[in-house]
Design a protein around this motif. Structure first.
Motif, mmCIF file in Angstrom:
data_model
loop_
_atom_site.group_PDB
_atom_site.id
_atom_site.type_symbol
_atom_site.label_atom_id
_atom_site.label_comp_id
_atom_site.label_asym_id
_atom_site.label_seq_id
_atom_site.Cartn_x
_atom_site.Cartn_y
_atom_site.Cartn_z
ATOM 1 N N VAL A 1 -113.873 49.204 -46.050
ATOM 2 C CA VAL A 1 -114.629 48.535 -47.241
ATOM 3 C C VAL A 1 -113.537 48.212 -48.181
ATOM 4 C CG1 VAL A 1 -116.814 49.766 -46.532
ATOM 5 C CG2 VAL A 1 -114.933 50.626 -48.579
ATOM 6 N N PHE A 2 -113.886 47.019 -48.712
ATOM 7 C CA PHE A 2 -112.768 46.194 -49.531
ATOM 8 C C PHE A 2 -113.714 45.860 -51.053
ATOM 9 C CE2 PHE A 2 -109.645 46.018 -46.682
ATOM 10 C CZ PHE A 2 -110.065 45.700 -45.499
ATOM 11 N N PRO A 3 -113.665 46.836 -51.940
ATOM 12 C CA PRO A 3 -114.167 46.589 -53.477
ATOM 13 C C PRO A 3 -113.382 45.389 -54.010
ATOM 14 C CG PRO A 3 -113.583 48.797 -53.345
ATOM 15 C CD PRO A 3 -113.195 48.215 -51.868
ATOM 16 N N SER A 4 -113.965 44.546 -54.569
ATOM 17 C CA SER A 4 -113.590 43.325 -55.347
ATOM 18 C C SER A 4 -112.435 43.814 -56.519
ATOM 19 C CB SER A 4 -114.733 42.272 -55.833
ATOM 20 O OG SER A 4 -115.051 43.081 -56.869
ATOM 21 N N ALA A 5 -111.894 42.749 -56.903
ATOM 22 C CA ALA A 5 -110.931 43.133 -58.021
ATOM 23 C C ALA A 5 -111.763 43.486 -59.376
ATOM 24 C CB ALA A 5 -110.058 41.921 -58.186
ATOM 25 N N SER A 6 -113.006 42.698 -59.648
ATOM 26 C CA SER A 6 -113.766 43.084 -60.608
ATOM 27 C C SER A 6 -114.365 44.550 -60.471
ATOM 28 C CB SER A 6 -114.894 42.089 -61.051
ATOM 29 O OG SER A 6 -115.650 41.966 -59.846
ATOM 30 N N ALA A 7 -114.615 44.895 -59.248
ATOM 31 C CA ALA A 7 -115.453 46.441 -58.972
ATOM 32 C C ALA A 7 -114.304 47.417 -59.539
ATOM 33 C CB ALA A 7 -115.785 46.473 -57.475
ATOM 34 N N LEU A 8 -113.090 46.974 -59.087
ATOM 35 C CA LEU A 8 -111.994 47.909 -59.295
ATOM 36 C C LEU A 8 -111.754 48.232 -61.046
ATOM 37 C CD1 LEU A 8 -109.134 47.006 -56.914
ATOM 38 C CD2 LEU A 8 -110.972 48.652 -56.400
ATOM 39 N N LEU B 1 -107.924 58.797 -63.152
ATOM 40 C CA LEU B 1 -107.219 59.794 -63.712
ATOM 41 C C LEU B 1 -105.717 59.491 -63.935
ATOM 42 C CD1 LEU B 1 -109.102 62.915 -62.111
ATOM 43 C CD2 LEU B 1 -109.856 61.786 -64.085
ATOM 44 N N THR B 2 -105.249 58.783 -63.173
ATOM 45 C CA THR B 2 -103.671 58.537 -63.218
ATOM 46 C C THR B 2 -103.363 57.161 -63.779
ATOM 47 O OG1 THR B 2 -103.506 58.069 -60.951
ATOM 48 C CG2 THR B 2 -103.363 60.273 -61.268
ATOM 49 N N GLU B 3 -102.273 57.101 -64.083
ATOM 50 C CA GLU B 3 -101.757 55.477 -64.666
ATOM 51 C C GLU B 3 -100.492 55.229 -63.821
ATOM 52 O OE1 GLU B 3 -101.900 52.093 -66.819
ATOM 53 O OE2 GLU B 3 -103.359 53.399 -66.728
ATOM 54 N N SER B 4 -100.431 54.041 -63.304
ATOM 55 C CA SER B 4 -99.273 53.434 -62.401
ATOM 56 C C SER B 4 -99.027 52.152 -63.272
ATOM 57 C CB SER B 4 -99.620 53.156 -61.076
ATOM 58 O OG SER B 4 -98.459 52.106 -60.694
ATOM 59 N N ALA B 5 -97.795 51.918 -63.754
ATOM 60 C CA ALA B 5 -97.509 50.647 -64.316
ATOM 61 C C ALA B 5 -97.632 49.612 -63.396
ATOM 62 C CB ALA B 5 -96.150 50.592 -64.880
ATOM 63 N N ARG B 6 -97.340 49.750 -62.056
ATOM 64 C CA ARG B 6 -97.235 48.726 -61.019
ATOM 65 C C ARG B 6 -98.850 48.446 -60.757
ATOM 66 N NH1 ARG B 6 -93.990 48.262 -55.306
ATOM 67 N NH2 ARG B 6 -95.096 46.413 -54.781
ATOM 68 N N ALA B 7 -99.748 49.437 -60.760
ATOM 69 C CA ALA B 7 -100.996 49.014 -60.370
ATOM 70 C C ALA B 7 -101.742 48.442 -61.481
ATOM 71 C CB ALA B 7 -101.769 50.366 -60.055
ATOM 72 N N ARG B 8 -101.263 48.720 -62.804
ATOM 73 C CA ARG B 8 -101.930 48.096 -64.025
ATOM 74 C C ARG B 8 -101.391 46.479 -63.837
ATOM 75 N NH1 ARG B 8 -105.969 48.981 -66.434
ATOM 76 N NH2 ARG B 8 -105.176 51.454 -66.649
ATOM 77 N N THR B 9 -100.193 46.239 -63.692
ATOM 78 C CA THR B 9 -99.759 44.975 -63.696
ATOM 79 C C THR B 9 -100.246 43.997 -62.310
ATOM 80 O OG1 THR B 9 -97.663 45.594 -64.631
ATOM 81 C CG2 THR B 9 -97.559 43.480 -63.285
ATOM 82 N N GLY C 1 -104.685 45.446 -62.273
ATOM 83 C CA GLY C 1 -105.497 45.642 -63.550
ATOM 84 C C GLY C 1 -106.101 46.902 -63.904
ATOM 85 N N VAL C 2 -105.600 47.940 -62.958
ATOM 86 C CA VAL C 2 -106.234 49.339 -63.167
ATOM 87 C C VAL C 2 -105.154 50.337 -63.157
ATOM 88 C CG1 VAL C 2 -108.382 48.716 -62.082
ATOM 89 C CG2 VAL C 2 -106.448 49.383 -60.694
ATOM 90 N N GLY C 3 -105.358 51.660 -63.549
ATOM 91 C CA GLY C 3 -104.304 52.495 -63.523
ATOM 92 C C GLY C 3 -103.867 53.005 -62.224
ATOM 93 N N SER C 4 -104.654 53.123 -61.184
ATOM 94 C CA SER C 4 -104.891 53.405 -59.907
ATOM 95 C C SER C 4 -105.641 52.806 -58.904
ATOM 96 C CB SER C 4 -104.903 55.005 -59.842
ATOM 97 O OG SER C 4 -105.055 55.141 -58.378
ATOM 98 N N VAL C 5 -104.876 51.970 -58.241
ATOM 99 C CA VAL C 5 -105.711 51.137 -57.176
ATOM 100 C C VAL C 5 -106.517 52.177 -56.190
ATOM 101 C CG1 VAL C 5 -105.522 49.562 -55.087
ATOM 102 C CG2 VAL C 5 -104.115 49.148 -57.109
ATOM 103 N N ALA C 6 -105.902 53.211 -55.571
ATOM 104 C CA ALA C 6 -106.369 54.218 -54.804
ATOM 105 C C ALA C 6 -107.595 54.859 -55.415
ATOM 106 C CB ALA C 6 -105.549 55.237 -54.217
ATOM 107 N N GLU C 7 -107.574 55.083 -56.633
ATOM 108 C CA GLU C 7 -108.751 55.713 -57.154
ATOM 109 C C GLU C 7 -109.910 55.078 -57.608
ATOM 110 O OE1 GLU C 7 -107.219 57.925 -60.835
ATOM 111 O OE2 GLU C 7 -105.866 59.319 -59.734
ATOM 112 N N ALA C 8 -109.593 53.880 -58.107
ATOM 113 C CA ALA C 8 -110.518 52.660 -58.281
ATOM 114 C C ALA C 8 -111.311 52.117 -57.181
ATOM 115 C CB ALA C 8 -109.748 51.581 -59.156
ATOM 116 N N ALA C 9 -110.322 52.055 -55.982
ATOM 117 C CA ALA C 9 -111.224 51.727 -54.681
ATOM 118 C C ALA C 9 -111.778 52.576 -54.194
ATOM 119 C CB ALA C 9 -110.221 51.341 -53.775
#
Length: 151
Positions: A68-75, A83-91, A94-102
């Motif tokens: 399943v592929f959540p859209s960028a806006s869903a993330l 719960l976590t923050e990655s500078a790379r994921a933020r850049t 646009g989220v602190g963690s791609v895995a967590e948001a997905a």
């Protein structure tokens, strides 16, 4: 219960698959400790911009999981719950963690993280679930922007 992943384009299938297997084993242990019934895992979430990844498709087939592929806006809608923050994921997303948001976006309304992201050298994996047994606090997540890979 849905695992979510993020990964670099240089990530190998064995690395991503190994990380997912480790994280799912940890998630099952957490549920067992909380005396929650085992939950069948049927899906694997990844951000929509990774939907053309052959490596990801191969890993999903090996694990017998539907992608399943959540859209960028869903993330982004789930960013307050990560719960976590990655500078790379933020850049990049646009989220602190791609895995967590997905994972959160794919799990839907009432989803909470069971496990925050775990990392390998080139990948991350987190697990979300909906609190059907009141073991975890309930949060609202907009799932209107989630779509599935067509077979």
């Amino acid at each position: 219960m849905i695992p979510g992943v993020g990964f670099a384009s240089a990530c190998a299938a064995w690395e991503l698959e190994g990380l997912i297997r480790e994280v799912l084993a940890e998630a099952r242990a957490v549920l067992n400790a909380a005396r929650v019934e085992p939950i069948e895992i049927r899906q694997l979430a990844a951000p929509a911009h990774k939907s053309d990844s052959r490596m990801l498709a191969s890993v999903a087939r090996e694990l017998e999981l539907e992608l399943v592929f959540p859209s960028a806006s869903a993330l982004v809608d789930c960013d307050e719950e990560v719960l976590t923050e990655s500078a790379r994921a933020r850049t990049t997303a646009g989220v602190g963690s791609v895995a967590e948001a997905a994972a959160l976006a794919a799990a839907g309304e009432g989803a909470r993280l069971l496990l925050p992201r775990r990392l390998s050298a080139r990948a991350s994996c987190a697990v979300a679930r909906v609190d059907t047994h009141h073991v975890f606090a309930v949060a609202r997540v907009d799932t209107h922007h989630v779509f599935k890979e067509s077979s």
